[in-house]
Design a protein around this motif. Sequence first.
Motif, PDB file in Angstrom:
ATOM      1  N   LEU A   1      27.906 -10.687  24.587  1.00 51.60           N
ATOM      2  CA  LEU A   1      27.027  -9.539  24.398  1.00 51.60           C
ATOM      3  C   LEU A   1      25.660  -9.905  23.823  1.00 51.60           C
ATOM      4  O   LEU A   1      24.746  -9.077  23.825  1.00 51.60           O
ATOM      5  CB  LEU A   1      27.696  -8.517  23.468  1.00 51.60           C
ATOM      6  N   LEU A   2      25.530 -11.133  23.317  1.00 50.55           N
ATOM      7  CA  LEU A   2      24.285 -11.495  22.658  1.00 50.55           C
ATOM      8  C   LEU A   2      23.126 -11.579  23.642  1.00 50.55           C
ATOM      9  O   LEU A   2      23.225 -12.254  24.667  1.00 50.55           O
ATOM     10  CB  LEU A   2      24.424 -12.857  21.962  1.00 50.55           C
ATOM     11  N   PRO A   3      22.015 -10.918  23.342  1.00 50.48           N
ATOM     12  CA  PRO A   3      20.837 -11.076  24.198  1.00 50.48           C
ATOM     13  C   PRO A   3      20.187 -12.431  23.950  1.00 50.48           C
ATOM     14  O   PRO A   3      20.305 -13.009  22.860  1.00 50.48           O
ATOM     15  CB  PRO A   3      19.919  -9.947  23.721  1.00 50.48           C
ATOM     16  N   ALA A   4      19.538 -12.954  24.949  1.00 44.06           N
ATOM     17  CA  ALA A   4      18.788 -14.202  24.764  1.00 44.06           C
ATOM     18  C   ALA A   4      17.612 -13.916  23.831  1.00 44.06           C
ATOM     19  O   ALA A   4      16.860 -12.961  24.037  1.00 44.06           O
ATOM     20  CB  ALA A   4      18.293 -14.722  26.107  1.00 44.06           C
ATOM     21  N   THR A   5      17.476 -14.730  22.784  1.00 41.60           N
ATOM     22  CA  THR A   5      16.425 -14.518  21.796  1.00 41.60           C
ATOM     23  C   THR A   5      15.508 -15.725  21.748  1.00 41.60           C
ATOM     24  O   THR A   5      15.939 -16.822  21.377  1.00 41.60           O
ATOM     25  CB  THR A   5      17.020 -14.262  20.393  1.00 41.60           C
ATOM     26  N   ASP A   6      14.276 -15.530  22.146  1.00 47.51           N
ATOM     27  CA  ASP A   6      13.268 -16.585  22.056  1.00 47.51           C
ATOM     28  C   ASP A   6      12.593 -16.437  20.699  1.00 47.51           C
ATOM     29  O   ASP A   6      11.751 -15.559  20.503  1.00 47.51           O
ATOM     30  CB  ASP A   6      12.255 -16.451  23.198  1.00 47.51           C
ATOM     31  N   LEU A   7      12.990 -17.276  19.759  1.00 45.08           N
ATOM     32  CA  LEU A   7      12.483 -17.151  18.398  1.00 45.08           C
ATOM     33  C   LEU A   7      11.198 -17.958  18.257  1.00 45.08           C
ATOM     34  O   LEU A   7      11.189 -19.176  18.390  1.00 45.08           O
ATOM     35  CB  LEU A   7      13.533 -17.642  17.399  1.00 45.08           C
TER      36      LEU A   7
ATOM     37  N   SER B   1      20.616 -21.818  18.299  1.00 46.37           N
ATOM     38  CA  SER B   1      20.470 -22.948  19.210  1.00 46.37           C
ATOM     39  C   SER B   1      19.588 -24.033  18.608  1.00 46.37           C
ATOM     40  O   SER B   1      18.914 -23.838  17.598  1.00 46.37           O
ATOM     41  CB  SER B   1      19.847 -22.469  20.531  1.00 46.37           C
ATOM     42  N   GLN B   2      19.560 -25.177  19.266  1.00 47.40           N
ATOM     43  CA  GLN B   2      18.683 -26.268  18.841  1.00 47.40           C
ATOM     44  C   GLN B   2      17.225 -25.831  18.861  1.00 47.40           C
ATOM     45  O   GLN B   2      16.445 -26.184  17.962  1.00 47.40           O
ATOM     46  CB  GLN B   2      18.881 -27.482  19.751  1.00 47.40           C
ATOM     47  N   ALA B   3      16.847 -25.034  19.860  1.00 47.39           N
ATOM     48  CA  ALA B   3      15.458 -24.571  19.953  1.00 47.39           C
ATOM     49  C   ALA B   3      15.116 -23.635  18.803  1.00 47.39           C
ATOM     50  O   ALA B   3      14.034 -23.727  18.199  1.00 47.39           O
ATOM     51  CB  ALA B   3      15.233 -23.868  21.291  1.00 47.39           C
ATOM     52  N   GLN B   4      16.013 -22.710  18.467  1.00 50.50           N
ATOM     53  CA  GLN B   4      15.781 -21.823  17.330  1.00 50.50           C
ATOM     54  C   GLN B   4      15.737 -22.608  16.028  1.00 50.50           C
ATOM     55  O   GLN B   4      14.920 -22.346  15.138  1.00 50.50           O
ATOM     56  CB  GLN B   4      16.874 -20.754  17.283  1.00 50.50           C
ATOM     57  N   ASN B   5      16.620 -23.600  15.926  1.00 51.18           N
ATOM     58  CA  ASN B   5      16.658 -24.451  14.744  1.00 51.18           C
ATOM     59  C   ASN B   5      15.344 -25.210  14.576  1.00 51.18           C
ATOM     60  O   ASN B   5      14.819 -25.345  13.459  1.00 51.18           O
ATOM     61  CB  ASN B   5      17.825 -25.433  14.869  1.00 51.18           C
ATOM     62  N   ALA B   6      14.801 -25.687  15.679  1.00 53.13           N
ATOM     63  CA  ALA B   6      13.518 -26.391  15.628  1.00 53.13           C
ATOM     64  C   ALA B   6      12.413 -25.468  15.114  1.00 53.13           C
ATOM     65  O   ALA B   6      11.557 -25.885  14.318  1.00 53.13           O
ATOM     66  CB  ALA B   6      13.157 -26.930  17.012  1.00 53.13           C
ATOM     67  N   PHE B   7      12.430 -24.204  15.546  1.00 57.18           N
ATOM     68  CA  PHE B   7      11.427 -23.260  15.051  1.00 57.18           C
ATOM     69  C   PHE B   7      11.590 -23.037  13.547  1.00 57.18           C
ATOM     70  O   PHE B   7      10.598 -22.994  12.810  1.00 57.18           O
ATOM     71  CB  PHE B   7      11.541 -21.921  15.788  1.00 57.18           C
TER      72      PHE B   7
END
Length: 332
Positions: free
Chosen positions: A21-27, A219-225
Amino acid sequence: MTTTRSARPGIDPELQPLLDLLPATDLNISTLPGVRGAAATPPEGVDLLLASGRAVDRRDVKDISPDGEPVSLTVLSPADRDHSVPAPVVLWLHGGGMVLGDRFSQVDIPLEWLDRFGAVVVTVDYRLAPEHSGTVPVEDCYRALVWVADHAPELGVDPAWLVVAGTSAGGGLAAGVTLLARDRGAPSVAAQVLVCPMLDHRNNTVSSRQFAEGPATWSQAQNAFGWRSVLGEEHREGERHTAVSPYVSPALADDLSGLPPTFVDVGSAEVFRDEDVTYASRIWAAGGEAELHVWAGGFHGFDALVPGARISVAARQARTGWLARLLTTNER
């Protein structure tokens, strides 16, 4: 050999529906305000949580940081406690990747210890990145630790039983605060509970790469942010780590000796798995005491997001059981 996206641990069946159910989140810096708003704990949510089958006294405190900006603390105590017996006290540090959340985020976790042990829970609104970067968040948390120790008689708590605990970013901050307390010689920390902690800004382990992108709660990408927000844009993944404080990125600490008993847990299906396992292993290598749990099929924050799942119940029971053994062994 490159790890493919498909080569990663599966998700526990009871947890999978939430992930679906989680939407994709571009942080990023543009989306951050909206994500913060969605993640904030509404006042009615706090009231409902605190009234959930328990009687809790609440006290809100404004402490002034060295730079003059107030930092909010909330003290939660059992309303019917025997004040003649000093209680254990838990400093709770919330999650949110260093950029999200508030002092009531995931507070249901330490409230279980309030219920079980009569513990007083102190939770802090450390200042978030990117508005406050570098060591500001961890120093805010350390200042809260000092405040608790200084006010122990007033709070009716036992300063010999001061536990530092946190989840995700808060778990990393808990590790950093415990290192600061060790290196500064005070306050004395009796135990640290690190729930899926965010420990290593390099963000380049196998598990980081396995969860480079969704579906994932972090995610790794969110973690990087999150890490760029704390450290600045000049600190790229895997670069310039020698300039980063080990109190901010505890995986960089050269010496993990002299730490209090430590509980570490993490899911097998998340970014932080490998750095957390390594941290526990390094505590053992330094002669310290650590208990490590890797929950098969758990995604990041699974027990906070799906508390009724059997794996979540087991994870919470394991933490509470560890604290119970520690309290009994040391005969509070």
